[in-house]
Enzyme design. Structure first.
Site, PDB file in Angstrom:
ATOM      1  N   GLU A  66       1.617 -16.769  20.846  1.00  0.00           N
ATOM      2  CA  GLU A  66       2.872 -16.334  20.221  1.00  0.00           C
ATOM      3  C   GLU A  66       4.087 -16.861  20.978  1.00  0.00           C
ATOM      4  OE1 GLU A  66       2.365 -12.097  19.943  1.00  0.00           O
ATOM      5  OE2 GLU A  66       1.097 -12.249  18.169  1.00  0.00           O
ATOM      6  N   GLU A  94      -7.245 -13.603  16.121  1.00  0.00           N
ATOM      7  CA  GLU A  94      -7.149 -12.145  16.131  1.00  0.00           C
ATOM      8  C   GLU A  94      -7.365 -11.655  14.707  1.00  0.00           C
ATOM      9  OE1 GLU A  94      -3.457 -10.759  17.863  1.00  0.00           O
ATOM     10  OE2 GLU A  94      -3.560 -12.238  19.492  1.00  0.00           O
TER      11      GLU A  94
END
Length: 720
Positions: free
Chosen positions: A123, A188
């Protein structure tokens, strides 16, 4: 993606370094515990989120045989919230610092065989600094792949399409995109926050059947709570804000599939089942056992079977299966199977075949006899089930008006008190033992789970429920009647009107009129037999503009002494409509205390899916039996010392206060728990309960004495 020339399906979890007492300090015993539990539950890969981890971790992963994504310590998520600064990946001044972190990781860890993928971080957006990092890694180590999700998970800097929390239908689109030839591995997915991990079976149906989908990493492994002792000496798992810390993220670090002390969440059973490498199925009376592994045979495994009819064991034994090469299968025709005669002559309502795959020898992570894989298969009926019809003496029941109620009884065997004002059973006794402390009412509310409360981009389920007053519905009885029928049964009927609890009680005339305030209209018919059996028929009509309903069923409060629960349904562990693939149908027993799941933040929990019947008994074997009736589908059942209101009130497990009785829910339908993520309402469509539908269901209740057999009651039929 090939490892040593063979494909590998990633059955993974994300793992933060965390210990419940010493936080980020690593203890080798804790690392070993993690690896043993992972291997025992068919987890074969771990993503180091979101930093290179303790050097000993890699040595242990080499020893225990887990695949690893090693991830650089680069995350700049906070820049997404700031329009004044560019992400560091777009700034030349940060190029050396970012590259230094990747170089340090690769050079330190490059000799560990467990590492199959390098990750450029997490991220941190996407830009030229990532291009520089991926270029350096490819030049330094061309034997491993590169992973990076930022920039949309499909940039030129990643060898793997690696989205996070992408929906099943969207990963299928990418897998079927002819312009995309990279494997898709979810970095994820299935956000494990509290009572979660619903719909994970949908992901694995897609992964197991679609070329190009190669697995994923659940978020995440462990609840990152810290052991905290309060002033009164009570201990609890603490989270953000519990130490006076501000700012904090509350319980958003409590999202693992194991508790901080590594006790397994019930969802681990689902993970183990869906991750199992040996697949077992039944099609057209042919049992298929498939070795889904790409490099290992089944030489180290034994196979066994057990046959159940209506929850009773009919037979069991070892199953002869040849050594299966990777990606090969073995077929067994039912007619030549060792259970064929037992199955074909069974007169049970339903028959289930369970197959277990067992380790022959001890390994580093499990003892001999460890169940590696299992499946339960529903077999077709071969012989008509003939129910036993209960013979009634046709003697009249005693019916007496007492105050605001009607007492119906049979000699001194049992007694039921109906409250004519509330329109429900107020009291139920057998042998002078009270069974019920609060009557049977319709119920449509559940204590919100973490997923129910999740609504970062849109309103959460819980918010819409509260706005519609589903957390505070008062039911008023209208058109109440009691009739003694010619067949010596008593029929009680009423219509319940569910109104927001903050409104004043309407008069009877206003109730029957069509009113915008009425949230639910529920017609109930109750028929009481001399045997003590009670048949409850419900027709539920919700207001059509309500949000999706949490549940459709009934609730009552059983006496606290009825603390031993037996049920015929899925179990033995907690399961819900969208998380039940691993739960076998059988007869199970538990104390009420043990049915409760101590999620760190309380909410709906402890349910059991597809329950045919349930019995609550006291120490003397007196109690209450409940089952579905007629054509009604199996129930979702829960029984707890903590009612929905208490589960909703408490912010921590240790702050729950036990009630004076047992709150029992018998649900005709129950909404799924969801779990694609925990910040958008994302229960899959088939697990939502539409308010536009009408719901009809029937229940059978009867008192139990020490001589009662739940199996016989379930197999019996009341006369028409």
């Amino acid at each position: 993606m090939l490892v040593n020339g063979s494909p590998v399906v990633i059955r993974g979890v994300n793992r933060h370094e965390h210990h419940p007492r010493v936080g980020k300090t690593n203890l080798e015993a804790c690392m070993i515990k993690d690896l043993v539990l992972m291997r025992q539950n068919n987890i074969n890969a771990v993503r180091n989120s979101h930093y290179p981890q303790h050097p000993r971790w890699y040595e242990l992963c080499d020893i225990f045989g887990l695949y690893v994504i090693d991830e650089a310590n680069i995350e700049t998520h906070g820049f997404d919230e700031n329009s004044h600064f560019k992400h560091p990946t777009l700034e030349p001044i940060w190029a050396n610092s970012m590259l230094d972190r990747v170089v340090g990781m690769v050079e330190r860890d490059k000799n560990h065989a467990c590492i199959i993928i390098w990750s450029l971080g997490n991220e941190a957006s996407y830009g030229p600094n990532h291009s520089a990092m991926s270029g350096w890694v490819r030049g330094r180590d061309p034997t491993r792949l590169i992973h990076y999700e930022g920039g949309g998970s499909r940039t030129s800097s990643t060898d793997i399409v690696c989205p996070m929390y992408m929906r099943v239908w969207d990963i299928l689109k990418i897998a079927n995109d002819p312009s995309e030839n990279r494997p898709l591995i979810l970095c994820e997915y299935s956000h494990a926050m509290g009572n979660s991990n619903g719909n994970i079976d949908a992901y694995w149906k897609a992964i197991d059947n679609t070329m190009g989908l190669q697995g994923g990493f659940i978020w995440d492994w462990v609840d990152q709570g810290l052991l905290k002792e309060d002033a009164d000496g009570s201990k609890s798992w603490a989270y953000g804000g519990d130490f006076g810390d501000t700012p904090n993220d509350l319980n958003f670090c409590i999202n693992g599939i194991v508790w901080p002390d590594r006790t397994l969440h019930p969802a681990v059973n689902e993970v183990k089942y869906l991750y199992q490498p040996i697949k077992i199925s039944l099609v057209d009376n042919i049992l298929k056992i498939e070795n889904g592994q790409f490099s290992e045979t089944t030489e180290a495994l034994d196979f066994s079977w057990i046959l159940h009819g209506d929850g009773c064991v009919l037979g069991s034994g070892l199953l002869s299966v040849p050594n299966l090469a990777p990606q090969s299968s073995h077929l067994i025709n039912m007619e030549s199977s060792p259970w064929f005669t037992l199955w074909s002559t069974s007169a049970a309502k339903e028959t289930f075949l369970s197959v277990h795959v067992i380790l022959k020898d001890e390994t580093r992570w499990a003892k001999a006899g460890h169940v590696l894989a299992s499946a339960q298969l529903c077999l077709p009926q071969t012989k008509g089930f003939v129910p036993h019809v209960i013979a009634l003496s046709k003697s009249p029941l005693s019916s007496e008006q007492v105050g605001d109620g009607v007492i119906i009884s049979k000699n001194h065997d049992w007694q039921i008190k109906i409250n004519s004002q509330l329109g429900t059973i107020d009291s139920w006794k057998i042998n002078n033992v009270e069974l019920m402390s609060k009557g049977i009412f319709p119920c449509f509310w559940r204590a919100p789970t973490d997923n129910d409360n999740g609504g970062f981009y849109t309103k959460s389920y819980a918010t819409t429920w509260r706005e519609a007053f589903l957390d505070n519905v008062s039911f008023y009885s209208s058109q109440f009647s009691v009739k003694e029928l010619p067949d010596h049964t008593v029929e009680v009927s009423t219509t319940y009107y569910g109104l927001p609890g903050h409104l004043p009680k309407p008069d009877a005339a206003a109730l029957s009129e069509a009113s915008e305030s009425v949230l639910f209209r529920v017609h109930m018919r109750c028929r009481i037999y001399e045997s003590g059996d009670v048949i409850l028929d419900y027709e539920v009509n919700p207001k059509s503009d309500l949000p999706p309903l949490p549940r459709v069923g009934v609730v009552f409060n059983a006496e606290k002494s009825l603390n031993h629960v037996t049920w015929y349904g899925r179990g033995p562990f907690e399961c819900y409509p969208d998380r039940k693939a691993a739960a076998h149908v059988g007869v199970y027993e538990s104390g009420v205390e043990d049915l409760h799941m101590p999620y760190i933040v309380p909410g709906e929990c402890g349910g059991r899916a597809d329950v045919r019947w349930v019995a609550l008994k006291n120490a003397d074997e007196f109690g209450l039996f409940a089952s579905t009736h007629d054509e009604s589908s199996p129930m979702q059942v829960s029984a707890s010392y903590y009612g929905a209101a208490e589960l909703d009130r408490a912010s921590h497990q240790h702050k729950l206060v036990k009630g004076d009785d047992i709150e029992v829910h018998l649900d005709h339908r129950h909404m799924g728990v969801g779990g694609d993520d925990s910040w958008t309402p994302c229960v899959h469509e088939q697990y939502l309960l539409s308010p536009a539908a009408s719901y009809r269901f029937s229940l059978r209740l009867c008192p139990l004495s020490p001589s009662s057999s739940c199996h016989d009651i379930y197999s019996s039929q009341l006369p028409n």
